[in-house]
Design an enzyme around this catalytic site. Structure first.
Site, PDB file in Angstrom:
ATOM      1  N   CYS A 112       9.426 242.454  68.023  1.00  0.00           N
ATOM      2  CA  CYS A 112       8.427 241.510  67.514  1.00  0.00           C
ATOM      3  C   CYS A 112       7.160 241.534  68.345  1.00  0.00           C
ATOM      4  CB  CYS A 112       8.987 240.098  67.485  1.00  0.00           C
ATOM      5  SG  CYS A 112      10.440 239.935  66.461  1.00  0.00           S
ATOM      6  N   HIS A 252       4.066 233.967  69.338  1.00  0.00           N
ATOM      7  CA  HIS A 252       4.960 234.536  68.331  1.00  0.00           C
ATOM      8  C   HIS A 252       5.694 233.402  67.622  1.00  0.00           C
ATOM      9  CE1 HIS A 252       7.847 236.918  66.278  1.00  0.00           C
ATOM     10  NE2 HIS A 252       8.814 236.819  67.157  1.00  0.00           N
ATOM     11  N   ASN A 282      10.291 233.929  61.002  1.00  0.00           N
ATOM     12  CA  ASN A 282       9.901 234.966  61.961  1.00  0.00           C
ATOM     13  C   ASN A 282       9.640 236.263  61.184  1.00  0.00           C
ATOM     14  OD1 ASN A 282       9.790 236.983  63.885  1.00  0.00           O
ATOM     15  ND2 ASN A 282      11.553 236.246  65.059  1.00  0.00           N
TER      16      ASN A 282
END
Ligand code: UT7
Length: 330
Positions: A112, A252, A282
């Site tokens: 990520c 994030h 996410n």
């Protein structure tokens, strides 16, 4: 020469998967998901949409926003964990579809943290003068690698794409500092076991559902809470600032509790922190550009603001950027 973001574009598929939808297919509850993650819904790509399809739309929008012709692009980096195919690079498919015939193209895999790695890397190509225009795209179709019977993981992830055009900007603005980290000791915490050279796809891997992602959420949670604030502080120090100088934090979007922990560590009120994990879950490499672009569109970032971007992901990887937002466009 500093590199700066001179245009952005995003795309999310229209299909919405709500917590109520998940309650019907697996043993989860809306209350649990909201309390433990802050997520209310995620976007899911249509069966015929691959990662490159999402990436191309986000890329086109970013180029239009920057007023850059595809033929001016020197390099395309597609940051993804869900490439269309193992090879060739999804970036090459995107290059062709965008008509960016002069551009070099490659994929970047850093969990990520991919988009932060991609922007950091791009800033170096621009700083050295090797390239003038770089298109960085974070794009994912994570729904393709999620087992919707596995409640440990299926509540978290969604599909989407975001892109940024980087170009030289005045040396007092743009990317002032970045740092990228990795700790491979944590690699087992989030993996997609089958389909690579270690475990080629076979009937057995499919029967055992090893073509789906598996995750130790608790370990990643602890790592993220430990790491995000520290990473932000370190990169701020590198740029010659401290935490009281932060105008806006773009973390994030993985879990609201992780975001809140980072904000606490940095003594930041939540008004100065971007949160849209509730709408998209996410989205891995798309998370930072989706959050940054939304913050810009909402007018929460102004020219001259000091922005800290911080991310973490499988690998383990983590990274942070300090950006002085340019006044106007170059
Ligand atoms: O970009 C990186 C990608 N990964 C991440 O960001 C993951 C980071 N980790 C997390 O966000 C959190 O660890 C989770 C949201 C995955 C889990 O939250 P948690 O507070 O760490 O829960 P837990 O794993 O400690 O589980 C608590 C309880 C367990 O039951 P027991 O053992 O206490 O009886 C789980 O079985 O919650 C149960 N549980 C669920 N219950 C309802 C786990 N998943 C679910 C679920 N619905 N979806």
């Amino acid at each position: 020469m500093n590199a700066g973001i001179v245009g952005m574009g995003t795309y999310v598929p229209e299909g919405v998967l709500t917590n109520a939808d998940l309650e019907k297919i697996v043993d989860v509850s809306n209350d649990w998901i909201i309390e433990r993650t802050g997520i209310r819904e995620r976007r899911i790509a249509e069966p015929e949409q691959a990662t490159s399809d999402l990436a191309v739309i986000a890329g086109e929008r970013a180029l239009a926003d920057a007023g850059v012709d595809p033929l001016e692009v020197d390099l395309i980096i597609v940051c993804t964990n869900t490439a269309d195919m193992t090879f060739p690079a999804t970036a090459c498919l995107v290059q062709e579809r965008l008509g960016a015939r002069r551009a070099a193209a490659f994929d970047l895999v850093a969990g990520c943290t991919g988009f932060v790695y991609g922007v950091g890397l791009s800033s170096q190509f621009i700083a050295t003068g090797a390239y003038r225009t770089v298109l960085v795209i974070g794009a994912e179709t994570l729904s393709r690698v999620i087992n919707y019977q596995d409640r440990n993981i299926c509540v978290l992830f969604g599909d989407g794409a975001g892109a940024a055009v980087l170009r030289p900007v005045a040396s007092s603005s743009g990317i002032l500092a970045f740092r990228l980290w990795a700790d491979g000791a944590g690699a087992p915490f989030l993996t997609l076991p089958a389909g690579g050279s270690r475990m080629p796809t076979s009937q057995e891997t499919v029967d055992k559902k090893l073509h789906y992602a598996t995750m130790n959420g608790r370990e990643i949670f602890k790592f993220a809470v430990r790491t995000l604030g520290e990473a932000a502080l370190e990169v701020l120090t590198m740029a010659g600032f401290n935490q009281s100088d932060i105008d806006f934090l773009v973390p994030h979007q993985a879990n609201i509790r992780i975001i809140e922990a980072a904000a606490r560590r940095l003594n930041l009120p939540m008004e100065k922190v971007m949160v849209n994990v509730d709408c998209y879950g996410n989205t891995s490499t798309a998370s930072i550009p989706l959050a940054l672009h939304e913050a810009l569109q909402e007018g929460r970032i102004k020219g001259g603001d000091l922005i800290v971007i911080v991310s973490f992901g499988t690998g383990l990887t983590w990274g942070a950027l300090v950006i002085k937002w340019p006044d106007g466009k170059n």
